[in-house]
Design a protein around this motif. Structure first.
Motif: not given
Length: 380
Positions: A217-246
């Motif tokens: 996955l590219d960085p944006e798709a990776s961020r979106a998948r992390c958001h999907e996995i932790f959607a309940h924890t994030l409770d509708g809030h954004d997951l924000i990237a900043n050089n958030s590479t694996w």
């Protein structure tokens, strides 16, 4: 000392520069930082309870400025199978990394330190002639990499993957959230560092990382998948990237801490796993110890470097051992997830072998009371 060059404008490098210049205003102290003044990669910086005491003792003005900007809490939480277990008496505090950098930058600037941002040093030959060169340039230290054999450097990597995000969701405590998803098992370390922002570190074993497709996955798709996995924890809030590479966490160690007029500090010297929240504290403590040693030994740099290492090495070795024990627990967290939430919380809090039942009773009486009363039922 007349001319000191500090390579790296992180908290440790800046703080050493401030300390030395404030004690020796006649000396020339320059910090070289490759990034812009207001750039940082990461979000919040966390400190364990009472971790600022060392700074308060020697530099209360700076300590007060930092603590005034901190978010603090007295409990730690673990979420497993949707159940939240609180462990009382395990306090932490956090501050935005950029806030911390700007604060220490101003302290250094007020003391008369020359700060050179956006300055890329292609080689050590680009460093101006200096009496002392302080390598505070982190994991990818130019100074250390140039003289790895002389510093007796060793580097190895954990197999687990992690990525550092932020979120607008704020959390009451530092929390470890464990999730079993269709892709595999994942953990998030999350804590607020301002009234409106939190750090959110996602980690997983390699099998789960590949299962989630993060290797493709590219960085944006990776961020979106992390958001999907932790959607309940994030409770509708954004997951924000900043050089958030694996990344794979690097274990860095140098058996020699200095070479010629160069000395290593912070992550350039050694790394401590982020799960124990001590990296920034260690860098600041290095800065203090190095400044004290140079002061004590005047112009004898060799003796000063030896004194710095002699004071810090036993402390650092003990903490790195604890960090490795902590990291080993995370290496097997999918196995730990088979435990009942209370048992997993107990396993987690005792992972570094620094806390036994007696100490847990003293510092976390509510948790231990619940653990001992409910555990027999959980085992049924």
């Amino acid at each position: 000392m007349k001319r000191i060059s500090v390579i790296g404008g992180g908290p440790g490098g800046l703080y050493f520069a401030y300390l030395w210049k404030s004690r020796h205003p006649q000396d020339s102290v320059t910090v070289f930082e490759q990034n812009a003044r207001d750039a940082t990669f990461g979000f919040g910086v966390v400190f364990s309870d009472r971790a600022m005491d060392f700074l308060q003792a020697g530099d209360p003005e700076t300590a007060d400025q930092i603590t005034a900007r901190m978010e603090a809490w007295s409990n730690l939480s673990l979420v497993h199978r949707g159940e939240k277990v609180e462990i009382d008496g395990v306090g932490f505090s956090a501050i935005g990394r950029l806030d911390l950098l700007l604060l220490i930058q101003q302290r250094a600037r007020d003391a008369g330190v020359e700060l050179k941002f956006d300055t890329h040093l292609g080689s050590v030959d680009d460093i101006p002639q200096s009496d002392v060169i302080v390598a505070a340039d982190g994991v990818n230290s130019l100074v250390r990499r140039t003289f790895e054999g002389d510093f007796q450097t060793s580097v190895s990597y954990l197999d687990e993957k992690f990525a550092w995000f932020g979120t607008t969701k704020t959390f009451d405590t530092l929390t470890q959230t464990f999730v079993a998803s269709k892709y595999g098992t994942f953990n998030a370390h999350h804590y607020r560092y301002s009234p409106t922002m939190s750090t959110f570190i996602v980690e997983c074993d390699r099998k789960s990382w590949i299962g989630a497709g993060f290797d493709q996955l590219d960085p944006e798709a990776s961020r979106a998948r992390c958001h999907e996995i932790f959607a309940h924890t994030l409770d509708g809030h954004d997951l924000i990237a900043n050089n958030s590479t694996w990344r794979n966490f690097p274990w860095i160690w140098n058996d020699r801490w200095s070479f010629k007029n160069m000395v290593l500090t912070g992550d350039a010297l050694r790394t401590a796993h982020y799960s124990i929240g001590s990296g920034t504290r260690l860098a600041l403590e290095d800065a203090i110890a190095l400044a004290d040693a140079l002061d004590a030994h005047g112009g004898d740099i060799t003796a000063a470097f030896a004194a710095y290492e002699a004071k810090r090495r036993p402390i650092v070795e003990k903490l790195v051992r604890a960090a490795k024990s902590s990291a080993a627990w995370y290496e097997h967290f999918p196995e730990h997830m088979k435990l009942h939430p209370l048992d997993m919380a107990y396993s987690y809090i005792t992972r570094s072998a620094r806390i036994d039942d007696q100490r847990l009773h003293e510092m976390s009486p509510h948790f231990m009371g619940r653990y001992e009363s409910e555990r027999p039922k959980a085992a049924e």
